[in-house]
Design an enzyme around this catalytic site. Structure first.
Site, PDB file in Angstrom:
ATOM      1  CB  SER A  61     -47.251  75.583   5.798  1.00 14.18           C
ATOM      2  OG  SER A  61     -47.695  76.647   6.584  1.00 14.18           O
ATOM      3  CE1 TYR A  85     -41.445  86.876  12.862  1.00  8.05           C
ATOM      4  CE2 TYR A  85     -43.328  85.565  12.148  1.00  8.05           C
ATOM      5  CZ  TYR A  85     -42.017  85.638  12.628  1.00  8.05           C
ATOM      6  OH  TYR A  85     -41.316  84.501  12.878  1.00  8.05           O
TER       7      TYR A  85
END
Ligand SMILES: Cc1cc2nc3c(=O)[nH]c(=O)nc-3n(C[C@H](O)[C@H](O)[C@H](O)COP(=O)(O)OP(=O)(O)OC[C@H]3O[C@@H](n4cnc5c(N)ncnc54)[C@H](O)[C@@H]3O)c2cc1C
Ligand SMILES: Cc1cc2nc3c(=O)[nH]c(=O)nc-3n(C[C@H](O)[C@H](O)[C@H](O)COP(=O)(O)O)c2cc1C
Length: 764
Positions: free
Chosen positions: A425, A584
């Site tokens: 990841s 975000y």
């Protein structure tokens, strides 16, 4: 009220179900001087329902607690090892699942007799509507079942929460002695019906019929009498029932209530069994939980002289075990709520073998590995089928004799072929200077690429200096970045078999903050830069208020993404991931909690996703056609009014329609007051749902810890790739170690071939 315990106790059990009776037995057995009364509103032989199920492991616990009861139970029970799955006209059998079924009435008879033998007083046909008559009791056991009167009476102390699930079910019986535990999935013109059936003596089986509320209503069962239900069931399942009748016993259609309580005890009153908690019947554990509560409570009372102290100790010990089982029950019940998607979603009907694997591993506790121990033949069939599918999907030949574990099969995304299903990841390292990655990033990503994962994804890399989370974040906004990233990409390509992707992002309102270890999401003490976001809402109340992006900002940021994409291609990356998760910038448009715009980019989900899709399209247009793009999303905000799973399905479907190749399914981190439900594989059900409802490949991430989990997720079709973040911080060689454990020959780099003659030993 202070109650100091005498050596013997006066105990009143409200409710003579399995919890109340078994507790009375265990207490009386521990000390015959206890005065115990069980007060039950029904007659002794007056019960609802048909049979109950125990696993072999549960029976062992009972054997230890009271051998006499155990021997009585095992004298009359029906035992089986097989589970028959009736699906699409076929019956697939899985073996090795040791269970027994027992008539509920027989169980109650056994418990009542044992109570009488030990001197417990049983008062039948007495409904408790007031605890005043029991004021002199040292302990009051609220064992009065799922609709507990005691719990309601003291609701302000216990703070019950009842979650009524949407599916409808009815508890029926039949004289058909099913040879195994049977799950029958049957489609009618009204929808999908599911039966959970098991024998509980030589001549009878429990037959629970379940359907979604829509299917149930379409069949007109919302107006059905018990006899109508019986007739309907006999007709629909005539073939499986082989001419046997359906039996009723207060067989009303119900919704399952998941019961939880903030506290299980108040003064000298304690909740046990269904009054305290329920676990969906699909994991067959209600009676087991009730009886295990009785065991734990009786043991706590033997350890502590003071009753409230014993009750506190009981709750402290038992609650985590129950909550863990309730989490398993929750994913299991949700599986049954969503089964229709496995038959009629955009992927079409699941193959019987994968459907079986999905069903058997639905609670996310039974794994490919546990199943292999129980039923090696089934797992070998699954692995062979999975490997053949992977070969067809990737165009890479795969040996089928023997097949590799699912995690070591190839997967294709456009021109990119991954050699296995493990992904590292993206993880921010907060170690760059003005966005430039350095030796730390080379070693960090290089060692993980050498560690055997098929794909490593470089950390959240920002498309502009102002788009960074922290001053230490990597970027892709100046020429030096291409050079530095290319060095890492070339290392991975030259020295490992892994592929490397890059995650592109803009931090939006979560920017200008400190490094992880200095205070996550906390504003910088100095040197802040201005923030932009979908709407002018600060992350914390004391965070900087971001500017609401106007069209010029939107054009600028889109072009920054395009520039970064071109630079990522120049650096040689194999895959691009766009970060639309975790609050975000792009995610701030998607979530209604962070997007309150009044223009065409706010309001409905289709409006809110408009700008993120515009960025996606612009990026897709310049990224080479043979290279894939993934998008990471938050499938839920874990907050009221925020994104829910159905929104995530729509987001994923839209992304798919715009040419996104795979969605990485994460959750949350949108707002600081989120209430996530963490646990093993806690985000995987979202991936499963998106994969089947939106028909797009998925990567699952979040508490994927073991290779057994990975193999189960893949074989059951819950995701196409498994992503490990912290697991790879802990062990860069996670995939190599998983290969070793499974006896799979994953080639080592030439420099390390000597490892083949080394036997790892962690213990002496
Ligand atoms: C459809 C269905 C299928 C199930 N299948 C299974 C299964 O396969 N395996 C399994 O383990 N469990 C199963 N269960 C769950 C199981 O029945 C319960 O979890 C279990 O009985 C809980 O035991 P208990 O003693 O806590 O409550 P109960 O068995 O409900 O006992 C509570 C008792 O309290 C009495 N009572 C209630 N209020 C009062 C009052 N005010 N005064 C006096 N008496 C009162 C009731 O009459 C009852 O006898 C199933 C449940 C349902 C609904
Ligand atoms: C140190 C650290 C840094 C992270 N940075 C990123 C990131 O840059 N981009 C991202 O999408 N997720 C990031 N995450 C979240 C992880 O990618 C992953 O979604 C999350 O940790 C859950 O996976 P796990 O249970 O395997 O750790 C980060 C997690 C950690 C622990």
């Amino acid at each position: 009220m202070e109650r100091v315990r005498r050596s013997s106790l006066r105990i009143v059990c409200v409710g003579g179900g399995p919890a109340g009776l078994y507790f009375a037995i265990l207490m009386k057995k521990a000390d015959p001087a206890h005065e115990i009364t069980v007060v039950e509103r029904n007659r002794p032989d007056d019960t609802f329902g048909f049979g109950v199920v125990f696993s072999d492991a549960t029976l062992e616990t009972f054997a230890e607690a009271d051998r006499e009861t155990f021997e009585e139970i095992t004298r009359t029970f029906a035992h089986w090892d097989d589970i028959d799955i009736h699906y699409g006209g076929e019956v697939l059998t899985s073996t090795g699942h040791g269970f027994c079924g027992l008539s509920r009435q027989v169980l109650l008879d056994v418990l009542q007799r044992r109570c009488l033998q030990l001197g417990v007083k049983l008062e039948f046909q007495t409904e408790v509507t007031d605890l005043a008559p029991y004021a002199d009791a040292d302990l009051i056991l609220a064992a009065d079942g799922v609709n507990s009167w005691v719990r309601s009476r003291y609701a302000e102390h216990f703070q019950p929460q009842i979650d009524w699930r949407p599916n409808r079910f009815v508890w029926l019986g039949t004289t058909c002695p099913f040879p195994a535990f049977a799950f029958i999935f049957k489609e009618s013109e009204h929808g999908l019906w599911c039966v959970h059936a098991y024998r509980y003596d030589g001549r009878h089986s429990t037959f629970i019929l379940e359907a979604t509320a829509e299917t149930w209503r379409r069949a007109g069962l919302d107006r059905a009498t018990e006899d109508d239900t019986v007739a309907f069931t006999e007709r629909l399942f005539a073939r499986e029932l082989r001419g046997h009748p359906i039996l009723k016993n207060r067989s009303l259609w119900r919704n399952f209530p998941t019961v939880k309580n903030a506290r299980w005890h108040h003064e000298n009153i304690v909740l046990v069994g269904d009054a305290a908690h329920t676990a969906h019947f699909s994991i067959g554990s209600g009676t087991r939980l009730a009886m295990e509560d009785a065991i734990a409570l009786s043991q706590a009372l033997q350890r502590h002289r003071d009753v409230p102290a014993a009750l506190a100790a009981y709750e402290a010990e038992r609650r985590p075990q129950v909550e863990s089982l309730q989490r398993a029950a929750q994913v299991s019940l949700e599986w049954f709520e969503e089964t229709e998607h496995y038959l009629s979603g955009p992927r079409g009907r699941l193959e019987p073998i994968q459907f079986a694997m999905s069903l058997l591993t639905r609670s996310l506790r039974v794994t490919h590995e546990n199943l292999r121990v129980r039923d090696p033949k089934l797992v070998a069939t699954v692995d062979r089928w999975f490997a053949a599918e992977a070969a067809a999907q990737s165009g890479v030949p795969v040996t089928l004799t023997p097949p590799p574990p699912p995690m070591f099969t190839p997967f294709r995304l456009r021109g990119l072929v991954l050699t296995n299903r493990i992904v590292v990841s993206p993880m921010c390292q907060y170690s760059a200077q003005d966005g430039t990655p350095n030796d730390w990033h080379l070693v960090n990503l290089g060692s993980r690429a050498a560690g055997g994962a098929a794909l490593v994804i470089g950390e959240m890399t920002d498309v502009s200096r102002e788009g960074r989370i922290s001053p230490g974040c990597t970027g892709m906004y100046k020429a030096a970045h291409v050079v530095a990233w290319r060095r890492i990409v070339e290392f991975v390509h030259r020295h490992t078999t892994a592929k490397i992707g890059l995650q592109l992002a803009h931090a939006g309102r979560k920017g200008s903050t400190r490094r992880l270890w200095e205070g996550i999401d906390e504003p910088l003490p100095e040197g802040n830069w201005p923030l932009i976001s979908a709407s002018p809402i600060p992350y914390f109340p004391y965070s900087q208020v971001p500017k609401e992006m106007d069209r010029a900002d939107m054009d600028l940021v889109r072009e920054q993404f395009v520039r970064a994409t071109r630079m990522a291609e120049e650096a040689g990356f194999d895959l691009l991931e766009l970060h639309m998760a975790h609050g975000y910038l792009l995610a701030s448009f998607v979530s209604p909690l962070t997007n309150t715009r009044a223009d065409a980019y706010g309001g409905s989900l289709d409006n809110r996703i408009r700008y993120p899709l515009e960025v996606f399209d612009a990026v897709r247009a310049v990224w080479p056609a043979e290279k894939p793009i993934s998008v990471k999303i938050s499938a839920t905000d874990w907050a009221p009014g925020g994104l829910e799973a159905e929104d995530a399905v729509r987001v994923a479907a839209l992304l798919g329609a715009h040419g996104c190749d795979i969605v990485t399914v994460s959750t949350g981190q949108t707002v600081p007051d989120q209430q996530p439900v963490y646990g093993r594989l806690y985000q995987t059900p979202f991936s499963d749902r998106i994969r089947h409802e939106a028909g797009i490949p998925t990567m699952t991430v979040g508490n994927v810890g073991s290779y057994a989990d990975v193999n189960s997720i893949l074989a059951a079709g819950r995701a196409d790739l498994c992503v490990l973040a912290r697991g790879h911080l802990y062990d860069p060689y996670w995939t190599r170690h998983a290969a070793y454990e499974q006896g799979y020959d994953l080639p080592w780099p030439d420099q390390y071939v000597s490892v083949k003659s080394f036997t790892p030993r962690l213990l002496s």
